[in-house]
Design an enzyme around this catalytic site. Structure first.
Site, PDB file in Angstrom:
ATOM      1  N   SER A  93       0.818  -1.209   0.000  1.00 13.66           N
ATOM      2  CA  SER A  93       0.000   0.000   0.000  1.00 13.66           C
ATOM      3  C   SER A  93       0.852   1.258   0.000  1.00 13.66           C
ATOM      4  O   SER A  93       0.328   2.360  -0.138  1.00 13.66           O
ATOM      5  CB  SER A  93      -0.903   0.018   1.243  1.00 13.66           C
ATOM      6  OG  SER A  93      -0.123   0.015   2.426  1.00 13.66           O
ATOM      7  N   ASN A 117      -4.628   6.146  -0.863  1.00 14.40           N
ATOM      8  CA  ASN A 117      -3.900   6.492   0.361  1.00 14.40           C
ATOM      9  C   ASN A 117      -3.267   7.872   0.295  1.00 14.40           C
ATOM     10  O   ASN A 117      -3.147   8.557   1.316  1.00 14.40           O
ATOM     11  CB  ASN A 117      -2.835   5.443   0.665  1.00 14.40           C
ATOM     12  CG  ASN A 117      -3.399   4.231   1.371  1.00 14.40           C
ATOM     13  OD1 ASN A 117      -4.457   4.302   1.977  1.00 14.40           O
ATOM     14  ND2 ASN A 117      -2.711   3.102   1.283  1.00 14.40           N
TER      15      ASN A 117
END
Length: 399
Positions: A121, A192
């Site tokens: 991520s 993100n």
């Protein structure tokens, strides 16, 4: 080409890896899930079984379907079982040293044509790809937790991706029922890079006693219709995860926007990580009690309507402008940004849609008012400034 895929491997069967294993098996693939030892393997097997049983209890699967899905999954601790896999997804912890060991191993074990995907991520996919002798066949395939539920998958290509590899990975995502958003290899990718700075802003408001945690969370759910406020979300995601993403964003861009709030860093150091540790901004070990409202001058000014903005405006204006900056940079188009935030973060409306709804003048005006009040000097993104200057309501290029 997707139809030629038969066997999928998943390395790492924590919460995310177990979910990814379930997703592929549900879609009809034969899946081999691999863990580091028997204890971790038993945990992964239990996670898959519990998730499927929960789906049966809710009437989303029949018992027969559960059995069929479980029959398509093979569990083991030997990565050598992936020697005939067509597609392998790595879902181990976010540490490059661990991923280096996994990808070196997979590169040795798997045939040259096998595509290797990382569920990272925050780490650079290019750096992971360079650990192998097949960097052109390594992609990012970033699922969102819980993987069986969340629809978004960010498909991340690199400057050394072979032609067709990213497209094939996106097709695989569709085959397993996900909505892919294709992005380049940049820290935070789409979701993100937008979500975590917004959470960090909320932590800053709380740290400076501008609003209570309940005021912050309630303001955002009311203003944007998001399923939970940013501090509740931070506890769910994990404060350590938020800090790790911010540190990666800072390392790549060196922009003040990505400096972690001191309170966030201290809470992580103290082991207050959110739900996983029992306490974060809220106490998850018991019924929590609402905090007293901050009594400082700034808090009273915001709460009393003396300023031209409220708590939600403080957070939304910068969040929306981050999205405009991403679109203006050419990293992702407006549709990709909104798709990522709707399907990956549960937003009813993406930030670009919110920009068009609120209007560029209003968003830029809030940013200016915030700077004038010395909350956070912040220059609007070039795209937002251009929209205001040209009287444009949409970030899409004029036809």
């Amino acid at each position: 080409m997707v139809q030629e895929f038969h066997k999928v491997g998943v390395v790492g069967l924590g919460a995310m890896g177990a979910g990814i294993t379930e997703v592929f098996a549900r879609a009809g693939f034969e899946v081999t899930g691999v863990e580091i030892d028997d204890t971790a393997l038993d945990g992964g097997r239990a996670r898959v079984a519990a998730s499927l049983s929960k789906a049966v209890d809710k009437g989303k699967l029949t018992g027969h379907e559960q059995t069929a899905i479980e029959d398509r999954i093979t569990f083991g601790t030997d990565r050598g079982a992936l020697a005939d896999a067509d597609f392998v997804v790595e879902a181990v912890p976010e540490r490059l040293d661990i991923k280096r060991h996994v990808f070196t191993d997979l590169d040795r074990i798997c045939p040259p044509g096998t595509i290797l995907a990382t569920n990272t991520s925050s780490l650079a996919v290019t750096e992971i790809a360079a650990l192998t002798s097949r960097p052109g066949k390594v992609v990012g395939l970033h699922f969102f937790n819980p993987a069986p539920v969340m629809k978004l998958v960010e498909v991340v290509g690199t400057v050394i991706s072979e032609p067709g590899t990213v497209e094939l990975a996106a097709e695989v995502a569709k085959r397993i029922g996900k909505t892919p958003v294709v992005a380049g290899d940049r820290a935070g990718f789409v979701a993100n890079a937008l979500l975590v700075p917004y959470i960090n802003d909320a932590i800053g408001l709380y740290e400076h006693r501008i609003a209570s945690r309940e005021e912050i969370d309630t303001a955002m759910t009311a203003a944007a219709g998001v399923p939970m406020g940013p501090l509740t979300l931070a506890d769910l995601v994990g404060l350590d995860v938020c800090l790790a993403v911010l540190d990666v964003l800072w390392a790549e861009f060196r922009a003040p926007r990505y400096v972690a709030a001191p309170l966030l860093r201290r809470m992580v150091a103290a082991g207050r990580l959110g739900r996983k540790s029992g306490r974060g901004f809220y106490d998850h070990t018991r019924e929590d009690v609402a905090e007293d409202l901050p009594a400082g001058r700034l808090a009273a000014s915001v709460r009393g309507g003396e300023l031209d903005f409220g708590v939600a405006d403080l957070l939304l204006a910068r969040h929306i402008d981050d999205a405009a900056r991403m679109v203006g940079d050419g990293y992702a188009d407006a549709d990709a940004v909104d798709t990522a935030m709707r399907f990956g973060c549960g937003y009813p409306k993406g930030p670009v849609e919110l920009l068009m709804e609120r209007g560029p003048d209003a968003v830029a005006g809030t940013l200016g008012a915030v700077a004038d009040a010395h909350f956070a000097p912040y220059a609007p993104s070039p795209l937002l400034a251009a929209m205001v200057r040209d009287g444009r309501s949409s970030p899409h290029a004029p036809s």
